[in-house]
Design a protein around this motif. Structure first.
Motif, PDB file in Angstrom:
ATOM      1  N   THR A 196       5.496   6.277  -1.838  1.00  0.00           N
ATOM      2  CA  THR A 196       6.776   6.513  -0.686  1.00  0.00           C
ATOM      3  C   THR A 196       7.681   5.701  -0.738  1.00  0.00           C
ATOM      4  O   THR A 196       8.599   5.758  -0.022  1.00  0.00           O
ATOM      5  N   ALA A 197       7.736   4.536  -1.310  1.00  0.00           N
ATOM      6  CA  ALA A 197       8.844   3.489  -1.462  1.00  0.00           C
ATOM      7  C   ALA A 197       8.839   2.869  -2.741  1.00  0.00           C
ATOM      8  O   ALA A 197       7.868   2.385  -3.305  1.00  0.00           O
TER       9      ALA A 197
ATOM     10  N   LEU B  75       0.784   3.274  -9.823  1.00  0.00           N
ATOM     11  CA  LEU B  75       0.653   3.692  -8.750  1.00  0.00           C
ATOM     12  C   LEU B  75       0.165   5.204  -8.222  1.00  0.00           C
ATOM     13  O   LEU B  75      -0.793   5.737  -7.627  1.00  0.00           O
ATOM     14  N   ARG B  76       0.941   6.117  -9.242  1.00  0.00           N
ATOM     15  CA  ARG B  76       0.858   7.584  -9.154  1.00  0.00           C
ATOM     16  C   ARG B  76      -0.672   7.741  -9.968  1.00  0.00           C
ATOM     17  O   ARG B  76      -1.261   8.694  -9.637  1.00  0.00           O
TER      18      ARG B  76
ATOM     19  N   VAL C 111      -1.369   1.361  -0.672  1.00  0.00           N
ATOM     20  CA  VAL C 111      -1.304   0.538  -1.800  1.00  0.00           C
ATOM     21  C   VAL C 111       0.132  -0.170  -1.787  1.00  0.00           C
ATOM     22  O   VAL C 111       0.948   0.767  -2.236  1.00  0.00           O
ATOM     23  N   VAL C 112       0.338  -1.575  -1.918  1.00  0.00           N
ATOM     24  CA  VAL C 112       1.656  -1.933  -2.104  1.00  0.00           C
ATOM     25  C   VAL C 112       1.602  -3.013  -3.331  1.00  0.00           C
ATOM     26  O   VAL C 112       0.599  -3.870  -3.475  1.00  0.00           O
TER      27      VAL C 112
ATOM     28  N   VAL D  65       5.443   0.990  -2.725  1.00  0.00           N
ATOM     29  CA  VAL D  65       4.344   1.430  -1.758  1.00  0.00           C
ATOM     30  C   VAL D  65       3.975   2.643  -2.056  1.00  0.00           C
ATOM     31  O   VAL D  65       4.647   3.567  -2.426  1.00  0.00           O
ATOM     32  N   ALA D  66       2.683   2.767  -2.124  1.00  0.00           N
ATOM     33  CA  ALA D  66       2.027   4.070  -2.314  1.00  0.00           C
ATOM     34  C   ALA D  66       1.026   4.413  -0.988  1.00  0.00           C
ATOM     35  O   ALA D  66       0.408   3.502  -0.699  1.00  0.00           O
ATOM     36  N   ARG D  67       0.816   5.763  -0.939  1.00  0.00           N
ATOM     37  CA  ARG D  67      -0.187   6.162  -0.122  1.00  0.00           C
ATOM     38  C   ARG D  67      -1.368   7.049  -0.526  1.00  0.00           C
ATOM     39  O   ARG D  67      -0.900   8.078  -1.140  1.00  0.00           O
TER      40      ARG D  67
END
Length: 178
Positions: A110-111, A102-103, A134-135, A120-122
């Protein structure tokens, strides 16, 4: 067929609101000024302008979306809302692989709830979209889990993203080993 559906949707969601936005004031002006058939002619003029605007917007936005999603296989949606389920190798390092994937989008995580398997990422806004969430949801047997990777626009009314949602999912899946 997918392209025709995309162009038709864009035409409808841009032409109708713009036509009404333009047509209602023109209907009032034409009626007050006594131009032609008054309100009816003003409304039709506005709706005609809406159709012209809708065609132009559908061509510009639809073409940008089609160029952005050139690599999407035939069976998949062209929508900014993308989801894919894949089996992934389990093990104690899986949560770290998910966070790392995700990174690498790049996105801000974010979670990260290891117990429920939800990460969870934004992604930030760009000229292509207002940003995406993006989950990654891990389910099933911890030794052989299934990852559901989804990308959704932050702005729910987003219709085109130049393929960014598709690329988000396609970037994360291989990084998980799926």
């Amino acid at each position: 067929m997918r392209a025709l559906k995309l162009y038709g949707t864009l035409l409808a969601v841009t032409a109708v609101p713009f036509g009404l936005f333009l047509g209602l004031p023109l209907a009032g002006l034409f009626a007050l000024a006594g131009i032609g058939a008054g309100a009816v002619e003003g409304l039709l003029t506005g709706l005609g302008g809406g159709v012209v605007f809708g065609v132009l917007m559908a061509l510009v936005l639809g073409t940008a979306q089609l160029f952005g999603v050139r690599g999407v296989p035939r069976g998949r949606s062209l929508s900014p809302r993308q989801e894919r389920r894949v089996p992934v190798p389990g093990g104690p390092g899986l949560p770290d692989r998910v966070v790392s994937a995700l990174r690498s989008l790049p996105a801000d995580v974010t979670a990260a709830d290891v117990a429920t398997g939800r990460f969870v990422a934004r992604r930030r806004a760009s000229w292509k979209s207002w940003g995406e969430e993006v989950v990654v949801q891990l389910t099933g047997d911890p030794a052989h889990p299934t990852a559901t990777v989804s990308s959704r626009p932050v702005l729910g009314t987003t219709l085109v993203d130049a393929g960014r949602g598709h690329r988000n999912v396609e970037h994360v899946v291989p990084a998980l080993g799926g």
